[in-house]
Design an enzyme around this catalytic site. Structure first.
Site, PDB file in Angstrom:
ATOM      1  N   HIS A 135     -27.408  36.406 -28.866  1.00 45.22           N
ATOM      2  CA  HIS A 135     -27.217  36.615 -30.299  1.00 45.22           C
ATOM      3  C   HIS A 135     -27.920  37.880 -30.789  1.00 45.22           C
ATOM      4  O   HIS A 135     -27.432  38.564 -31.695  1.00 45.22           O
ATOM      5  CB  HIS A 135     -27.765  35.410 -31.078  1.00 45.22           C
ATOM      6  N   ASP A 165     -26.038  31.916 -23.819  1.00 48.24           N
ATOM      7  CA  ASP A 165     -26.731  32.677 -24.862  1.00 48.24           C
ATOM      8  C   ASP A 165     -27.854  33.525 -24.262  1.00 48.24           C
ATOM      9  O   ASP A 165     -28.856  33.792 -24.916  1.00 48.24           O
ATOM     10  CB  ASP A 165     -27.273  31.767 -25.958  1.00 48.24           C
ATOM     11  N   SER A 238     -37.222  34.611 -32.283  1.00 39.61           N
ATOM     12  CA  SER A 238     -35.961  34.333 -31.603  1.00 39.61           C
ATOM     13  C   SER A 238     -35.765  35.316 -30.456  1.00 39.61           C
ATOM     14  O   SER A 238     -35.819  36.534 -30.634  1.00 39.61           O
ATOM     15  CB  SER A 238     -34.799  34.442 -32.597  1.00 39.61           C
TER      16      SER A 238
END
Length: 486
Positions: A135, A165, A238
């Site tokens: 992402h 991911d 993240s």
């Protein structure tokens, strides 16, 4: 009388002393002295955390320098973030919120979002290999990595794997600090974890919590491999590492913003074992490409086996052949499926890598392969060289019937990609979108046939069956994608 009392007192004192000292001969001594046998002492088992307390500050000091800040840039804007972007409907996290945690009526139309354009990552090799989330860097044209010592690097995106991911980056540096990778299959619900992020201030941010849930099965029977933690939502974390109590990385931190009444936001972790698989596939391509043959290969999945007309999903599928290498000299082509090297049958690409790495310069080896659904045999001389024939110039193209909007590579695009021919993807829909093809991908071939124009694409699609194998290049990495046609 006095001596008898004194003896009893001394004996009792000895028993008490032996009890606290843990003498193994305590019971036999008591029996020998004529007393009643004492009940056996219950074995003391120290608690799990008694051996060594968790020293989170020491963990941060040791591994914090290996955590990096990542900023992704796009051509149409300065960065892709830092606000969360909506995730696609085929994203595994979207599936979780849709099936496991449906949104409320008030929040319908606001899909789950994930941090993109900016985040963290961590160094896994001293020569600059970095893990982060897909992402954070997907759809980027340029990626900048900042270390805690204030150094900055332009990173090359080696792999972006949407299903796990996981993204892999490479920076040009040596002797870098690294983390220690653990085994995510041993993660248990309730165990303590710590995550480290790297904001733009060149310092670490740290949050701690526990594992709330491990992988689970969704109501439709599909597997959701990620585990959930209760660490505080922190924008810059993240893509950063999630550590267990032993200081091992067991996951990659992912922040998901659901915009739902039931789940306002959640923190997940990509199991590090999934990331290790992505790293192993990358190493497979590197070994074969840089080894004695000079080609990139991948495993053959069920979908590709159908598209390529194989009896079963096995063999090493050739993604690319480097000019001037033994593979090029032998006539190997992208789309060939190598099923045997010498006398050894090849089921997975890693097996070909191992055997190719053992070849000495000047060694001649026979390869059995399948090309255009027909078996054939070729010979490869390790260390030999050859030149691949030049490709014709591209022609203008428009929309094709796979759901692709494409155009031939411009001069600048050919220079940036290192390709002589190819079709740049401007837009996707329908079958191509469902298969995971994205704008910015470069279409190289359909069903083993190199394509240079939209007319070729339309002709090959018309002749194809229900599934077609599309060779694409994304971020300088090639892979085959099976597309189910309408």
């Amino acid at each position: 009388m006095f001596h008898q009392t004194l003896a009893r007192t001394l004996f009792r004192a000895a028993v008490i002393a032996a009890f606290f000292a843990g003498y193994p001969c305590l019971n036999s001594t008591a029996i020998a002295a004529g007393g009643a046998p004492l009940p056996a002492r219950e074995k003391r088992v120290p608690p799990a955390n008694a051996a060594a307390s968790v020293d989170f500050p020491a963990m941060v000091e040791r591994y914090g320098p290996a955590v990096v800040n990542i900023t992704a840039h796009a051509a149409e804007q300065q960065t892709l973030g830092p606000t969360p972007d909506a995730i696609d409907s085929d994203d595994p996290f979207f599936a979780f919120f849709k099936r496991a945690a449906p949104q409320s009526q008030e929040s319908q139309g606001s899909p789950p979002r994930a941090m993109s354009g900016t985040g963290s990552g961590f160094i896994v090799s001293p020569d600059g290999l970095i893990l982060t989330t897909a992402h954070v860097v997907d759809r980027s044209d340029e990626v900048t990595v900042r270390l805690t010592d204030r150094r900055e690097f332009k990173a090359q995106v080696l792999v972006v794997d949407a299903q796990s991911d996981v993204a892999v980056l490479q920076i040009d540096a040596t002797k870098l600090p690294t983390v220690k990778l653990g085994d995510s299959s041993r993660v248990r619900v309730g165990e303590q974890t710590l995550t480290i992020g790297s904001p733009d201030s060149f310092q670490n941010t740290v949050t701690a919590g526990i594992v709330s849930a491990t992988s689970r099965t969704l109501p439709d029977g599909s597997n959701f491999p990620f585990f959930q933690t209760d660490v505080a939502v922190n924008l810059d974390n993240s893509g950063g590492p999630l550590f267990n109590r032993a200081g091992e990385v067991v996951g990659i931190d992912v922040q998901i913003y659901a915009d739902a009444e039931r789940y306002r936001s959640l923190t997940f972790a990509i199991p590090i074992n999934l990331a290790n698989k992505v790293l192993a596939q990358l190493q497979t391509r590197r070994n074969v490409s840089g080894g004695s043959l000079g080609m990139e290969v991948q495993d053959v999945g069920p979908g590709l086996a159908v598209a390529l007309g194989l009896p079963r999903p096995a063999g090493a599928l050739v993604n690319s052949v480097e000019p001037g290498t033994p593979a090029a000299a032998s006539g190997l082509k992208p789309g060939d499926v190598i099923v045997q090297i010498g006398d050894k049958t090849i089921d997975r690409s890693a097996e070909l890598v191992e055997d190719a790495a053992d070849l000495q310069t000047g060694t001649k080896i026979t390869l059995k392969l399948i090309r255009n659904r027909k078996p054939m045999t070729i010979s490869v001389m390790a260390g030999a060289s050859g030149e691949t024939p030049g490709a014709r110039q591209n022609e203008d193209g428009a929309a094709d019937r796979l759901g692709l909007i494409i155009h031939p590579l411009s001069e600048d695009e050919r220079r940036a990609s290192g390709l002589a021919v190819g079709l740049m993807v401007d837009g996707v829909s329908g079958p191509a979108a469902s298969a995971g093809i994205q704008p910015g991908d470069i279409i190289l071939s359909l069903n083993d046939t190199l394509v240079e124009s939209q007319e070729q694409v339309a002709t090959l699609e018309a002749k194809a069956g229900k599934v077609i194998a599309v060779l694409i290049q994304r971020h300088n990495a090639r892979s085959f994608v099976s597309v189910k046609l309408r």
